[in-house]
Design an enzyme around this catalytic site. Structure first.
Site, PDB file in Angstrom:
ATOM      1  N   LYS A  17       1.621   5.768   0.786  1.00 58.24           N
ATOM      2  CA  LYS A  17       0.387   6.286   0.289  1.00 58.24           C
ATOM      3  C   LYS A  17      -0.546   6.512   1.211  1.00 58.24           C
ATOM      4  O   LYS A  17      -0.829   6.018   2.168  1.00 58.24           O
ATOM      5  CB  LYS A  17      -0.102   5.072  -0.306  1.00 58.24           C
ATOM      6  CG  LYS A  17       0.365   4.706  -1.950  1.00 58.24           C
ATOM      7  CD  LYS A  17      -0.701   4.307  -2.988  1.00 58.24           C
ATOM      8  CE  LYS A  17       0.069   4.408  -4.095  1.00 58.24           C
ATOM      9  NZ  LYS A  17      -0.941   3.700  -5.306  1.00 58.24           N
ATOM     10  N   HIS A  32      -6.459  -5.942 -11.920  1.00 57.16           N
ATOM     11  CA  HIS A  32      -5.508  -6.452 -11.157  1.00 57.16           C
ATOM     12  C   HIS A  32      -5.908  -8.245 -11.516  1.00 57.16           C
ATOM     13  O   HIS A  32      -4.784  -8.899 -11.756  1.00 57.16           O
ATOM     14  CB  HIS A  32      -5.630  -6.443  -9.921  1.00 57.16           C
ATOM     15  CG  HIS A  32      -5.359  -4.799  -9.322  1.00 57.16           C
ATOM     16  ND1 HIS A  32      -6.300  -4.252  -8.593  1.00 57.16           N
ATOM     17  CD2 HIS A  32      -4.095  -4.169  -9.658  1.00 57.16           C
ATOM     18  CE1 HIS A  32      -5.628  -2.898  -8.459  1.00 57.16           C
ATOM     19  NE2 HIS A  32      -4.321  -2.754  -8.940  1.00 57.16           N
ATOM     20  N   ARG A  50      -1.759  -0.303 -18.878  1.00 63.82           N
ATOM     21  CA  ARG A  50      -2.997   0.332 -19.333  1.00 63.82           C
ATOM     22  C   ARG A  50      -2.725   1.032 -20.291  1.00 63.82           C
ATOM     23  O   ARG A  50      -3.730   1.184 -21.284  1.00 63.82           O
ATOM     24  CB  ARG A  50      -3.749   0.937 -17.838  1.00 63.82           C
ATOM     25  CG  ARG A  50      -4.231  -0.272 -16.909  1.00 63.82           C
ATOM     26  CD  ARG A  50      -4.682   0.403 -16.009  1.00 63.82           C
ATOM     27  NE  ARG A  50      -3.654   1.160 -15.488  1.00 63.82           N
ATOM     28  CZ  ARG A  50      -3.873   1.884 -13.994  1.00 63.82           C
ATOM     29  NH1 ARG A  50      -5.052   1.825 -13.631  1.00 63.82           N
ATOM     30  NH2 ARG A  50      -2.777   2.347 -13.776  1.00 63.82           N
ATOM     31  N   SER A  84      -7.910   1.519  -8.994  1.00 62.01           N
ATOM     32  CA  SER A  84      -8.375   1.518  -7.425  1.00 62.01           C
ATOM     33  C   SER A  84      -8.993   2.852  -7.148  1.00 62.01           C
ATOM     34  O   SER A  84     -10.142   2.720  -6.219  1.00 62.01           O
ATOM     35  CB  SER A  84      -7.341   1.101  -6.418  1.00 62.01           C
ATOM     36  OG  SER A  84      -6.652  -0.247  -6.855  1.00 62.01           O
TER      37      SER A  84
HETATM   38  N1  COA Z   1      -5.747  -2.925 -13.482  1.00 58.84           N
HETATM   39  C1  COA Z   1      -6.392  -1.887 -12.743  1.00 58.84           C
HETATM   40  N2  COA Z   1      -5.545  -0.953 -12.041  1.00 58.84           N
HETATM   41  C2  COA Z   1      -4.226  -1.235 -11.926  1.00 58.84           C
HETATM   42  C3  COA Z   1      -3.559  -1.991 -12.749  1.00 58.84           C
HETATM   43  C4  COA Z   1      -4.585  -3.003 -13.740  1.00 58.84           C
HETATM   44  N3  COA Z   1      -3.880  -4.051 -14.347  1.00 58.84           N
HETATM   45  N4  COA Z   1      -2.316  -1.886 -12.550  1.00 58.84           N
HETATM   46  C5  COA Z   1      -2.291  -0.896 -11.598  1.00 58.84           C
HETATM   47  N5  COA Z   1      -3.368  -0.360 -11.573  1.00 58.84           N
HETATM   48  C6  COA Z   1      -3.616   0.944 -10.783  1.00 58.84           C
HETATM   49  C7  COA Z   1      -3.843   0.674  -9.475  1.00 58.84           C
HETATM   50  O1  COA Z   1      -5.218   0.433  -8.947  1.00 58.84           O
HETATM   51  C8  COA Z   1      -3.491   1.911  -8.660  1.00 58.84           C
HETATM   52  O2  COA Z   1      -4.586   2.835  -8.665  1.00 58.84           O
HETATM   53  P1  COA Z   1      -4.754   4.146  -7.882  1.00 58.84           P
HETATM   54  O3  COA Z   1      -3.175   4.757  -7.786  1.00 58.84           O
HETATM   55  O4  COA Z   1      -5.897   4.687  -8.466  1.00 58.84           O
HETATM   56  O5  COA Z   1      -5.044   3.542  -6.407  1.00 58.84           O
HETATM   57  C9  COA Z   1      -2.484   2.249  -9.421  1.00 58.84           C
HETATM   58  O6  COA Z   1      -2.492   1.589 -10.618  1.00 58.84           O
HETATM   59  C10 COA Z   1      -0.943   2.073  -8.887  1.00 58.84           C
HETATM   60  O7  COA Z   1      -0.933   0.579  -8.447  1.00 58.84           O
HETATM   61  P2  COA Z   1      -0.307   0.346  -7.100  1.00 58.84           P
HETATM   62  O8  COA Z   1      -1.112  -1.022  -6.738  1.00 58.84           O
HETATM   63  O9  COA Z   1      -0.537   1.316  -6.116  1.00 58.84           O
HETATM   64  O10 COA Z   1       1.079  -0.151  -7.370  1.00 58.84           O
HETATM   65  P3  COA Z   1       2.266   0.585  -7.801  1.00 58.84           P
HETATM   66  O11 COA Z   1       2.321   0.382  -9.217  1.00 58.84           O
HETATM   67  O12 COA Z   1       2.224   2.204  -7.453  1.00 58.84           O
HETATM   68  O13 COA Z   1       3.341   0.227  -7.041  1.00 58.84           O
HETATM   69  C11 COA Z   1       4.444  -1.478  -5.435  1.00 58.84           C
HETATM   70  C12 COA Z   1       3.113  -0.642  -6.076  1.00 58.84           C
HETATM   71  C13 COA Z   1       3.733  -2.593  -4.883  1.00 58.84           C
HETATM   72  C14 COA Z   1       5.248  -1.930  -6.501  1.00 58.84           C
HETATM   73  C15 COA Z   1       5.158  -0.358  -4.555  1.00 58.84           C
HETATM   74  O14 COA Z   1       4.190   0.543  -4.023  1.00 58.84           O
HETATM   75  C16 COA Z   1       5.720  -1.031  -3.529  1.00 58.84           C
HETATM   76  O15 COA Z   1       6.124  -2.060  -3.696  1.00 58.84           O
HETATM   77  N6  COA Z   1       6.498  -0.216  -2.719  1.00 58.84           N
HETATM   78  C17 COA Z   1       7.367  -0.716  -1.765  1.00 58.84           C
HETATM   79  C18 COA Z   1       8.440   0.088  -1.743  1.00 58.84           C
HETATM   80  C19 COA Z   1       9.276   0.222  -3.065  1.00 58.84           C
HETATM   81  O16 COA Z   1       9.910  -1.027  -3.229  1.00 58.84           O
HETATM   82  N7  COA Z   1       9.195   1.018  -3.782  1.00 58.84           N
HETATM   83  C20 COA Z   1      10.071   1.020  -5.351  1.00 58.84           C
HETATM   84  C21 COA Z   1      11.432   1.515  -4.868  1.00 58.84           C
HETATM   85  S1  COA Z   1      11.591   3.084  -4.102  1.00 58.84           S
END
Ligand code: COA
Length: 163
Positions: free
Chosen positions: A41, A17, A91, A129
């Site tokens: 989550k 990240h 990734r 994560s």
């Molecule tokens: N390096 C390491 N890990 C990474 C990464 C990177 N560059 N990019 C993503 N990841 C990993 C995270 O560590 C996480 O791992 P885990 O599942 O093992 O815990 C996984 O990828 C998912 O990442 P996360 O941080 O949970 O983000 P997401 O892509 O699932 O989305 C938001 C997060 C913030 C976009 C989203 O949850 C959000 O904003 N929610 C609000 C409601 C919303 O608007 N929803 C969309 C419309 S319905």
């Protein structure tokens, strides 16, 4: 002023990240790291306050990076910053399908909102994560997975959770 929004759950923030955030900070005038208070989550390791505190610590050296919490939809949050774009790290091909779907739903909510992707640094393509949470749970070595300054916090939390 061009603003990049780097969203995530950050449970906890990893070096993967941070790599994306720092690269975005070199391209954009300002980066807002948006910590999602994810209602969907289940059983996170850290509270939102703890996640924000860890992110703030690791981005402190970067003057154009700030941290905020979002309790609602990301596409609505982005309206606060006119002309902002979402930055996501890719990734592997498997990330793409999910991110493509997210971009489509975000555009339904906020048609102006664009998402840009940075390819993950090859050192961190395996990292997530949940890998960090699992390593911490079993007392594994966290160096090289998360920023040094939060290793103690993660280990302490894992210790309390192990009981
Ligand atoms: N390096 C390491 N890990 C990474 C990464 C990177 N560059 N990019 C993503 N990841 C990993 C995270 O560590 C996480 O791992 P885990 O599942 O093992 O815990 C996984 O990828 C998912 O990442 P996360 O941080 O949970 O983000 P997401 O892509 O699932 O989305 C938001 C997060 C913030 C976009 C989203 O949850 C959000 O904003 N929610 C609000 C409601 C919303 O608007 N929803 C969309 C419309 S319905």
């Amino acid at each position: 002023m061009r603003t990049a929004i780097c969203p995530g759950s950050f449970d906890p923030i990893t070096l993967g990240h941070l790599n994306i955030i720092v690269r975005a900070a070199q391209i954009f005038d300002r980066v807002v790291v948006c910590v999602a208070a994810n209602a969907t989550k289940t059983s996170p390791m850290f509270t939102v306050e703890e996640k924000v505190e860890m992110v703030r610590r690791v981005v402190a050296p970067y003057p154009n990076v700030t941290v905020e919490v979002n309790h609602g939809l990301l596409a609505e949050f982005a309206r606060k910053y006119e002309g902002s774009v979402l930055i996501k790290g890719l990734r592997a091909a498997s990330d793409f399908d999910y991110e493509f779907q997210m971009d489509l739903i975000n555009k339904r909510i906020n048609p102006e909102l664009e998402t840009m992707f940075l390819t993950a640094d090859q050192r961190y393509t395996f990292l997530s994560s949940s890998i960090v949470r699992e390593m911490a749970h079993y007392g594994g070595e966290l160096r090289g997975l998360v920023p040094e300054e939060i290793i103690g916090v993660i280990e302490a939390k894992a210790n309390t959770q192990r009981g």
